[in-house]
Design a protein around this motif. Structure first.
Motif, PDB file in Angstrom:
ATOM      1  N   GLY A  59      28.802  25.399  85.585  1.00  0.00           N
ATOM      2  CA  GLY A  59      29.103  24.077  85.862  1.00  0.00           C
ATOM      3  C   GLY A  59      30.107  23.618  85.202  1.00  0.00           C
ATOM      4  N   LYS A  68      29.151  17.004  83.935  1.00  0.00           N
ATOM      5  CA  LYS A  68      28.508  15.934  85.299  1.00  0.00           C
ATOM      6  C   LYS A  68      26.743  16.327  84.999  1.00  0.00           C
ATOM      7  CE  LYS A  68      31.477  16.218  88.443  1.00  0.00           C
ATOM      8  NZ  LYS A  68      32.211  15.350  89.579  1.00  0.00           N
ATOM      9  N   ALA A  70      25.356  16.842  87.732  1.00  0.00           N
ATOM     10  CA  ALA A  70      24.707  17.840  88.597  1.00  0.00           C
ATOM     11  C   ALA A  70      24.612  18.797  87.545  1.00  0.00           C
ATOM     12  CB  ALA A  70      25.230  18.077  89.950  1.00  0.00           C
ATOM     13  N   THR A  71      25.017  19.250  86.300  1.00  0.00           N
ATOM     14  CA  THR A  71      25.417  20.243  85.332  1.00  0.00           C
ATOM     15  C   THR A  71      24.326  20.396  84.674  1.00  0.00           C
ATOM     16  OG1 THR A  71      28.215  20.692  85.268  1.00  0.00           O
ATOM     17  CG2 THR A  71      26.474  21.721  83.788  1.00  0.00           C
ATOM     18  N   ALA A  74      20.942  20.910  86.647  1.00  0.00           N
ATOM     19  CA  ALA A  74      20.692  22.198  87.224  1.00  0.00           C
ATOM     20  C   ALA A  74      20.428  23.359  85.886  1.00  0.00           C
ATOM     21  CB  ALA A  74      22.408  23.111  87.550  1.00  0.00           C
TER      22      ALA A  74
END
Length: 92
Positions: A59, A68, A70-71, A74
């Motif tokens: 990430g 982030k 999104a990181t 994930a």
């Protein structure tokens, strides 16, 4: 940046992944205690931690900065996959 600052910077980079892996490994051992009786806690925590740290580094490389959402999403998925591989996939 001196050595001590760099050390704490790296610790803070990897702390969310290792913390999420710790909580996930504890929850996994509690929820599936019968199925995971033969699997050690450190094995579960290790696999989940490595997966989360790899995703955290990925990430950082992909997005160019840390933190982030999104990181972090994930990272949770990677912890789940790491726990599944360590606990439920039987090696022949």
């Amino acid at each position: 940046m001196d050595f001590l600052s760099a050390f704490w910077h790296l610790c803070n980079l990897f702390a969310p992944g290792v913390g999420v892996a710790l909580i996930a490994a504890l929850a996994t051992k509690l929820l599936w205690r019968v199925e995971l009786r033969s699997v050690g806690f450190l094995r579960l925590w290790g696999w989940a931690s490595v997966a989360a740290v790899v995703v955290s580094i990925a990430g950082l490389v992909i997005f160019g900065r840390d933190g982030k959402m999104a990181t972090y999403a994930a990272m949770v998925v990677a912890c789940a996959v790491g726990l599944w591989l360590a606990g439920f996939v039987r090696r022949a």
